[in-house]
Scaffold this active site. Structure first.
Site, PDB file in Angstrom:
ATOM      1  N   LYS A 118       0.834  -1.216   0.000  1.00  0.00           N
ATOM      2  CA  LYS A 118       0.000   0.000   0.000  1.00  0.00           C
ATOM      3  C   LYS A 118       0.868   1.265   0.000  1.00  0.00           C
ATOM      4  O   LYS A 118       2.089   1.192   0.121  1.00  0.00           O
ATOM      5  CB  LYS A 118      -0.966  -0.053   1.189  1.00  0.00           C
ATOM      6  CG  LYS A 118      -1.878  -1.298   1.177  1.00  0.00           C
ATOM      7  CD  LYS A 118      -2.981  -1.221   0.134  1.00  0.00           C
ATOM      8  CE  LYS A 118      -3.593  -2.547  -0.254  1.00  0.00           C
ATOM      9  NZ  LYS A 118      -4.457  -3.191   0.699  1.00  0.00           N
TER      10      LYS A 118
HETATM   11  C1  LIG Z   1      -5.413  -4.425   1.031  1.00  0.00           C
HETATM   12  C2  LIG Z   1      -6.901  -4.246   1.085  1.00  0.00           C
HETATM   13  C3  LIG Z   1      -7.671  -4.514   2.229  1.00  0.00           C
HETATM   14  C4  LIG Z   1      -7.117  -5.226   3.410  1.00  0.00           C
HETATM   15  O1  LIG Z   1      -6.027  -4.616   3.978  1.00  0.00           O
HETATM   16  P1  LIG Z   1      -5.177  -5.429   5.073  1.00  0.00           P
HETATM   17  O2  LIG Z   1      -4.436  -4.329   5.784  1.00  0.00           O
HETATM   18  O3  LIG Z   1      -4.276  -6.349   4.331  1.00  0.00           O
HETATM   19  O4  LIG Z   1      -6.125  -6.134   5.967  1.00  0.00           O
HETATM   20  C5  LIG Z   1      -9.004  -4.192   2.235  1.00  0.00           C
HETATM   21  N1  LIG Z   1      -9.595  -3.665   1.151  1.00  0.00           N
HETATM   22  C6  LIG Z   1      -8.918  -3.421   0.020  1.00  0.00           C
HETATM   23  C7  LIG Z   1      -9.633  -2.817  -1.137  1.00  0.00           C
HETATM   24  C8  LIG Z   1      -7.558  -3.721  -0.058  1.00  0.00           C
HETATM   25  O5  LIG Z   1      -6.885  -3.542  -1.206  1.00  0.00           O
END
Ligand SMILES: *Cc1c(COP(=O)(O)O)cnc(C)c1O
Length: 384
Positions: free
Chosen positions: A186
């Protein structure tokens, strides 16, 4: 494969993060403590200051806690776009509620706002818009559609930083809560981690209790030295969703660098947009003037008249040493959601059609101009 392969994503980590994590470990406080408290304060200020921020160990945990704090339960319906990661829908199931999947806008790939009105029932308790790839959903419009009584919990996993309808995602001007992800790929990362922001003190307080076993006060307070601090009371069967201090220390540095990292993503997006504009592709939708795109993802759509289809494009890029990915396989195509909700592709005409064409190009803030140029050149060679 040459060792100058360009990966699809890479965390952008400097010595400053390594030093901060090292300091946190050396301090002896390796679970949630002062770094986590400081990260929450800085994050709240970063997204506008009118919110509280609650640190958690993933966005999935944060979405779960936000739904729990809003009292979502069995018999309730929660509207979710089919075009997202499965976490957005699975948290609804954690609460025993029913995800109601809907189609997306064919241009933005964000939740189709007119379809929200179509699926509202007396059981609808919440909607979880996803700012796909970092392109904001218009929350002012969404709020106008659902009214004051339905909860809006933003899946802001891709949206640091995104401005939509003139507001920073996370400031919760039109929503009940927003949840960010600090997963490895991210826009900022703590390895694993997440943050809830909310203007509602009741949601923040409940999330703080439930992220740590349902204990009525935080462990940080518990280890303060005044004499009665050994006592705590468990008020609910909670979860174990707290963020650790080494992760928070990394997050504080990443947050500090986030404006610069975002500027780099914007530059890379501009380079791609410019280099690819004559190809048989549909370029990613741009935000309205005044708003901004986080550019977590750069999603291309390969046109039907291109010399290769999407799968052929991915294979050819891999041959040229360029990693790509697909965001996302719509939820209605996955076994669990298709079978348990009885879904058919024709219920999601836009998502079903667009899915055949999407591919995400490498996008990470530590990418060099040369790497971006090589990605673009590879795409141009394959598509002309
Ligand atoms: C990455 C992601 C999540 C989950 O994030 P985590 O921190 O890995 O739990 C939720 N929604 C979307 C759209 C994502 O891309």
């Amino acid at each position: 494969m040459s060792d100058d392969r360009i990966p699809f994503a890479l965390p952008d980590i400097t010595d400053a993060e390594i030093e901060a994590v090292t300091r946190a470990i050396r301090s002896g406080w390796v679970s949630s403590g002062p770094e986590t408290v400081a990260f929450e304060k800085e994050f709240a200020a970063h997204v506008g200051g009118q919110v509280e921020a609650v640190a958690v160990n993933s966005a999935t945990a944060g979405l779960h806690l936000a739904l729990e704090a809003c009292g979502i339960g069995p018999g309730d319906e929660v509207i979710v776009p089919t075009w997202t990661f499965t976490a957005t829908a699975e948290v609804v199931r954690y609460m025993g509620a029913t995800p109601v999947l809907i189609d997306v806008d064919p241009d933005t790939l964000n939740i189709a706002l007119p379809s929200v009105a179509d699926v509202l029932t007396s059981a609808t308790k919440a909607v979880i818009p996803v700012h796909l790839g970092g392109l904001g959903v218009n929350l002012k419009t969404l709020r106008a559609i659902v009214g004051a009584n339905i909860r809006i919990i933003e899946d802001a996993a891709h949206a640091l930083p995104t401005i939509t309808a003139g507001n920073q995602v996370g400031d919760c001007r039109y929503s009940d809560a927003a949840v960010f992800s600090f997963y490895a790929t991210k826009t900022i990362t703590t390895g694993e981690g997440g943050m809830i922001t909310t203007r509602d003190p009741a949601i923040a307080a409940r999330a703080r209790v439930m992220r740590l076993h349902g204990i009525d006060r935080q462990s940080f307070d518990r280890y303060q030295s005044d004499k009665s601090t050994w006592f705590y009371d468990v008020v609910a069967a909670g979860f174990k969703y707290n963020l650790t201090d080494p992760a928070a220390a990394m997050g504080r540095v990443q947050l500090n660098r986030s404006a610069a990292m975002h500027a780099r993503r914007e530059e890379l997006a501009e380079q791609y947009l410019d280099a690819l504009r004559r190809l048989p592709v549909r370029l990613p939708a741009q935000p309205p003037v005044g708003d901004t795109h986080a550019w977590h993802l750069f999603i291309l759509r390969i046109s039907p008249e291109a010399p290769v289809d999407r799968d052929g494009f991915i294979a050819a890029m891999a041959e040229k040493g360029v990693g790509t990915s697909v965001h996302f396989i719509p939820l209605h195509k996955h076994t669990i959601w298709r079978d348990s909700l009885g879904l058919e592709p024709r219920q999601f005409p836009n998502a079903t059609e667009q899915f055949e064409h999407v591919v995400s190009l490498p996008m990470f803030s530590s990418m060099s101009d040369d790497q971006a140029q090589r990605v673009a050149s590879a795409a141009i060679r394959i598509l002309t």
